[in-house]
Design an enzyme around this catalytic site. Sequence first.
Site, PDB file in Angstrom:
ATOM      1  N   ARG A 131      -7.230 -11.612 -44.136  1.00 11.35           N
ATOM      2  CA  ARG A 131      -6.573 -10.699 -45.090  1.00 11.35           C
ATOM      3  C   ARG A 131      -5.120 -10.956 -45.330  1.00 11.35           C
ATOM      4  NH1 ARG A 131      -9.016  -4.867 -42.820  1.00 11.35           N
ATOM      5  NH2 ARG A 131     -10.974  -5.423 -43.531  1.00 11.35           N
ATOM      6  N   ASP A 185      -1.530 -10.543 -47.146  1.00 11.26           N
ATOM      7  CA  ASP A 185      -0.652  -9.427 -47.646  1.00 11.26           C
ATOM      8  C   ASP A 185      -0.068  -9.845 -48.903  1.00 11.26           C
ATOM      9  OD1 ASP A 185      -0.798  -8.278 -45.112  1.00 11.26           O
ATOM     10  OD2 ASP A 185       1.168  -9.103 -44.398  1.00 11.26           O
ATOM     11  N   TYR A 241      -1.885 -22.369 -41.742  1.00 10.18           N
ATOM     12  CA  TYR A 241      -0.818 -21.725 -42.825  1.00 10.18           C
ATOM     13  C   TYR A 241       0.275 -22.760 -43.072  1.00 10.18           C
ATOM     14  CZ  TYR A 241      -2.821 -17.116 -42.830  1.00 10.18           C
ATOM     15  OH  TYR A 241      -3.734 -16.061 -42.800  1.00 10.18           O
ATOM     16  N   ARG A 248       5.308 -15.081 -40.767  1.00  7.60           N
ATOM     17  CA  ARG A 248       6.458 -14.658 -41.385  1.00  7.60           C
ATOM     18  C   ARG A 248       7.462 -14.162 -40.251  1.00  7.60           C
ATOM     19  NH1 ARG A 248       4.776 -10.147 -45.425  1.00  7.60           N
ATOM     20  NH2 ARG A 248       7.039  -9.983 -45.720  1.00  7.60           N
TER      21      ARG A 248
END
Length: 258
Positions: free
Chosen positions: A50, A52, A111, A202
């Site tokens: 999921r 953001d 990522y 992040r």
Amino acid sequence: MPRYALKVEYHGAPFAGWQRQADQTSVQGAIEAALGNLEPGPHTIAAAGRTDAGVHALAQVAHCDLARIWDPFRLSEALNYHLKPLPVAVTACAPVADDWHARFSATGRRYLFRLLMRRAPATLDAGLVWQVPHRLDAAAMRAGAVHLIGRHDFTTFRSSICQAASPVKTLDALDIEELDAPTGPEIRFHLRARSFLHNQVRSLVGTLERVGAGAWPPDQVRAALDARDRAACGPVCPPQGLYLAGVGYDNDPFGPRD
């Protein structure tokens, strides 16, 4: 009911994230609505992760169950037609076994984070990068990143609202690439793990940016990790530079990666 795996690309800016929301536009909701135009619903799809609000995907993976057998190419074309004009596209589609699951069958996630270093406002890359006005020391960031590779308690680097049962994760790779892109010098972070905590990428990138800017010595990353305290984390960087770059499976339904 035949099951299909979908590889999905999207620009995260107009979405409140992947997960369906009652009163906001989401990627999941958009795809489920498109499926509803092909077969009577309701439809519920599952994804490998999921993302953001504001986070992009180069190769998110989801699966759906349908009432009839579809040619995979025709299914992807029909979905893309009904997804217009939203910036989301099904780039590949493949039939899978009834017990195949986009999330639970996944063996790893990759990522990408893009950081643009220039003072002039980004135009072509607006919304697609995190922009900082100063140059960063990539060698120092690599020295800091060494402390993060492997199996650790990442409590410092996860959101306070993270729902994972354990903060212990294994970070398989965190590679830092310097790139002279046409729009300006970039630092690109490539991260790979079986799974990630909420806001982990992040948080890691925001902390390493402080190292690259000279505000933190590389060894402070180790101290922050060992603290197991969210207050020891550096600033959490904004979402627009983050991309879900790929999902791994033992038997990839879309065939081997290029």
